[in-house]
Enzyme design. Structure first.
Site, PDB file in Angstrom:
ATOM      1  N   CYS A  74       0.800  -1.235   0.000  1.00  0.00           N
ATOM      2  CA  CYS A  74       0.000   0.000   0.000  1.00  0.00           C
ATOM      3  C   CYS A  74       0.828   1.279   0.000  1.00  0.00           C
ATOM      4  CB  CYS A  74      -0.954  -0.012   1.180  1.00  0.00           C
ATOM      5  SG  CYS A  74      -2.110   1.378   1.140  1.00  0.00           S
ATOM      6  N   CYS A 111     -17.765   4.645  -4.053  1.00  0.00           N
ATOM      7  CA  CYS A 111     -17.028   3.963  -2.985  1.00  0.00           C
ATOM      8  C   CYS A 111     -16.002   4.912  -2.392  1.00  0.00           C
ATOM      9  CB  CYS A 111     -16.287   2.750  -3.529  1.00  0.00           C
ATOM     10  SG  CYS A 111     -17.307   1.648  -4.500  1.00  0.00           S
ATOM     11  N   ARG A 274     -15.557  -8.189  -9.284  1.00  0.00           N
ATOM     12  CA  ARG A 274     -15.064  -6.936  -9.875  1.00  0.00           C
ATOM     13  C   ARG A 274     -13.604  -7.055 -10.304  1.00  0.00           C
ATOM     14  NH1 ARG A 274     -15.801  -3.328  -5.953  1.00  0.00           N
ATOM     15  NH2 ARG A 274     -17.973  -3.266  -6.568  1.00  0.00           N
TER      16      ARG A 274
HETATM   17  N1  SAM Z   1      -7.581   1.137   5.052  1.00  0.00           N
HETATM   18  C1  SAM Z   1      -8.682   0.318   4.727  1.00  0.00           C
HETATM   19  C2  SAM Z   1      -8.330  -1.133   4.657  1.00  0.00           C
HETATM   20  O1  SAM Z   1      -7.222  -1.485   4.365  1.00  0.00           O
HETATM   21  O2  SAM Z   1      -9.225  -1.942   4.876  1.00  0.00           O
HETATM   22  C3  SAM Z   1      -9.360   0.731   3.433  1.00  0.00           C
HETATM   23  C4  SAM Z   1      -8.544   1.226   2.273  1.00  0.00           C
HETATM   24  S1  SAM Z   1      -7.445   0.023   1.528  1.00  0.00           S
HETATM   25  C5  SAM Z   1      -6.541   1.021   0.422  1.00  0.00           C
HETATM   26  C6  SAM Z   1      -8.558  -0.968   0.540  1.00  0.00           C
HETATM   27  C7  SAM Z   1      -7.985  -2.112  -0.249  1.00  0.00           C
HETATM   28  O3  SAM Z   1      -7.311  -1.629  -1.387  1.00  0.00           O
HETATM   29  C8  SAM Z   1      -6.967  -3.021   0.405  1.00  0.00           C
HETATM   30  O4  SAM Z   1      -7.538  -3.968   1.246  1.00  0.00           O
HETATM   31  C9  SAM Z   1      -6.330  -3.690  -0.789  1.00  0.00           C
HETATM   32  O5  SAM Z   1      -7.000  -4.880  -1.095  1.00  0.00           O
HETATM   33  C10 SAM Z   1      -6.505  -2.663  -1.902  1.00  0.00           C
HETATM   34  N2  SAM Z   1      -5.214  -2.106  -2.324  1.00  0.00           N
HETATM   35  C11 SAM Z   1      -4.495  -1.184  -1.668  1.00  0.00           C
HETATM   36  N3  SAM Z   1      -3.357  -0.903  -2.326  1.00  0.00           N
HETATM   37  C12 SAM Z   1      -3.352  -1.676  -3.426  1.00  0.00           C
HETATM   38  C13 SAM Z   1      -2.425  -1.840  -4.505  1.00  0.00           C
HETATM   39  N4  SAM Z   1      -1.288  -1.167  -4.556  1.00  0.00           N
HETATM   40  N5  SAM Z   1      -2.748  -2.705  -5.484  1.00  0.00           N
HETATM   41  C14 SAM Z   1      -3.910  -3.380  -5.433  1.00  0.00           C
HETATM   42  N6  SAM Z   1      -4.819  -3.272  -4.441  1.00  0.00           N
HETATM   43  C15 SAM Z   1      -4.542  -2.430  -3.445  1.00  0.00           C
HETATM   44 FE1  SF4 Z   2      -3.361  -1.109   4.795  1.00  0.00          FE
HETATM   45 FE2  SF4 Z   2      -5.658   0.180   4.174  1.00  0.00          FE
HETATM   46 FE3  SF4 Z   2      -3.766   1.398   5.603  1.00  0.00          FE
HETATM   47 FE4  SF4 Z   2      -3.289   0.869   3.048  1.00  0.00          FE
HETATM   48  S1  SF4 Z   2      -4.852   2.235   3.824  1.00  0.00           S
HETATM   49  S2  SF4 Z   2      -1.874   0.571   4.752  1.00  0.00           S
HETATM   50  S3  SF4 Z   2      -4.402  -1.066   2.809  1.00  0.00           S
HETATM   51  S4  SF4 Z   2      -4.938  -0.407   6.203  1.00  0.00           S
END
Ligand code: SAM
Ligand code: SF4
Ligand code: DTB
Length: 352
Positions: A74, A111, A274
């Site tokens: 992330c 979303c 999706r």
């Molecule tokens: N922070 C919250 C969480 O993690 O549940 C919500 C936002 S988080 C960005 C939502 C989802 O985005 C993550 O669970 C992950 O599956 C997806 N995601 C985040 N970064 C990604 C990346 N670089 N490539 C693909 N999917 C990603």
């Molecule tokens: Fe993990 Fe969601 Fe935080 Fe990214 S935004 S670091 S996916 S918890």
């Protein structure tokens, strides 16, 4: 009415929902000859859905960066040096303006994602106002805010939220190699609160993080063996962000993505599957194979949360070339062109 519906009766018996999948079974499914797997997925898809119609969701990051979690993929984790700033929660007005644009472009669901480990109750107050405002625009609502308590899930449900997104991301076996700041069990507990509150569940994962096929099988089993299949299953292909631990991961064989979508369709026949992050780097042909494999939803719009998405112009052209219609919101105040509830206001012709 489409041929799909009449076909349904003949294949319904093959597509009963199951919640007792074993990893061995799922791995065997994923490993079937490609055309057999796609045929099974198409059969399951046509029993439940119009195969020439997809659902469009638009994403907005309402709180970007500075997240305390250490998810290895992330861009928003404070543990990684990704050049991404830490921003405050967006204002209600900014969110509603983005939602109006998404609606005008043809999305039916909006979303909202926040880079939180979990929302505070005060955070939640602000998000509830956003949910109510977006809902008033005639859009379905989805939020992804991290872990929730049972009471927070109920508050979201009371505000009229439709979906809560909370991904399992990968198999329980591989999880620890990607994230150490929370457990798989934490994720499952939030999903339980979401379901108990009567919200629809959106839960899926990320491919291309270095996991094996067995991990993908195991993740699909976790999703399919939940007490109820998630209504929405996002399959993300890792977007490799410089500065994250997973940057530079070996690229996944694209056919593995198609296989995983097909297996998700077979194992969760009633779910919207999706084709999520990663489309910007995919060819039109790969995306078409994913739709053939049963993907019937995409993130639509110029951006995902912090990275680029396939743009709407490219998408509309692709949908037209493939003869894919998309669901439109039931909007009394919508301009006439959208009222057909089939095609977007500005979809190019298939011949274009
Ligand atoms: N922070 C919250 C969480 O993690 O549940 C919500 C936002 S988080 C960005 C939502 C989802 O985005 C993550 O669970 C992950 O599956 C997806 N995601 C985040 N970064 C990604 C990346 N670089 N490539 C693909 N999917 C990603
Ligand atoms: Fe993990 Fe969601 Fe935080 Fe990214 S935004 S670091 S996916 S918890
Ligand atoms: C999901 O499964 N994918 C979306 C949404 N749910 C929140 C997020 C994708 C994020 C891709 C990387 C980024 O833009 O930061």
């Amino acid at each position: 009415m489409q041929a799909t519906v009449t076909h349904a009766a003949t294949v319904a018996a093959d597509t009963a929902e199951r919640h007792d999948w074993t990893t061995d079974e799922a791995e065997a499914l994923l490993g079937q000859p490609f055309t057999d797997l796609l045929f099974a997925a198409q059969t399951a898809h046509r029993a439940r859905f119009d195969p020439n119609r997809i659902q469009l969701s638009t994403l907005l990051s309402i709180k970007t960066g500075g997240c305390p979690e250490d998810c290895g993929y992330c861009s928003q984790s404070a543990h990684h040096d990704t050049q991404l700033g830490r921003e405050r929660l967006l204002s209600l007005d900014a969110v509603l303006a983005a939602a109006r644009s998404a609606r005008a472009a043809g999305a039916t669901r909006f979303c909202m994602g926040a880079a939180w480990r979990n929302p505070t109750d005060k955070n939640l107050d602000s998000v509830l106002a956003m949910v109510e405002g977006v809902k008033d625009l005639g859009l379905e609502t989805c939020v992804t805010l991290g872990m929730l308590t049972a009471a927070q899930a109920r508050r979201l449900a009371d505000a009229g939220l439709d979906f809560y997104n909370h991904n399992l991301d990968t198999s329980p076996e591989f999880y620890g190699q990607v994230i150490s700041s929370r457990t798989y069990q934490d994720r499952l507990e939030t999903l339980e609160h979401v379901r108990a509150a009567g919200l629809k569940t959106c839960s899926g994962g990320i491919l291309g993080m270095g996991e094996g096929r067995r991990d993908r099988a195991s993740m699909l089993c976790q999703l399919a063996n939940l007490p109820a299949h998630p209504e929405s299953v996002p399959i993300n292909l890792l977007v490799q962000v410089e500065g994250t631990p997973l940057f530079g991961s070996e690229l996944l064989d694209p056919f593995e993505l198609v296989r995983t979508i097909a297996a998700a369709r077979v194992m969760m026949p009633g779910a919207y599957v999706r084709l999520s992050a990663g489309r910007d780097d995919m060819s039109d042909e790969l995306q078409a194979l994913c739709f053939l494999a049963g993907a019937n939803s995409v993130f639509y719009g110029e951006r995902l949360l912090t990275t680029a998405n396939a743009g709407s112009e490219r998408d509309l052209a692709l949908f037209a070339r493939l003869g894919l219609a998309f669901e439109t919101a039931d909007l009394p105040d919508r301009d006439a062109p959208g009222a057909c509830h089939r095609h977007p206001p500005s979809a190019p012709t298939a011949a274009g």
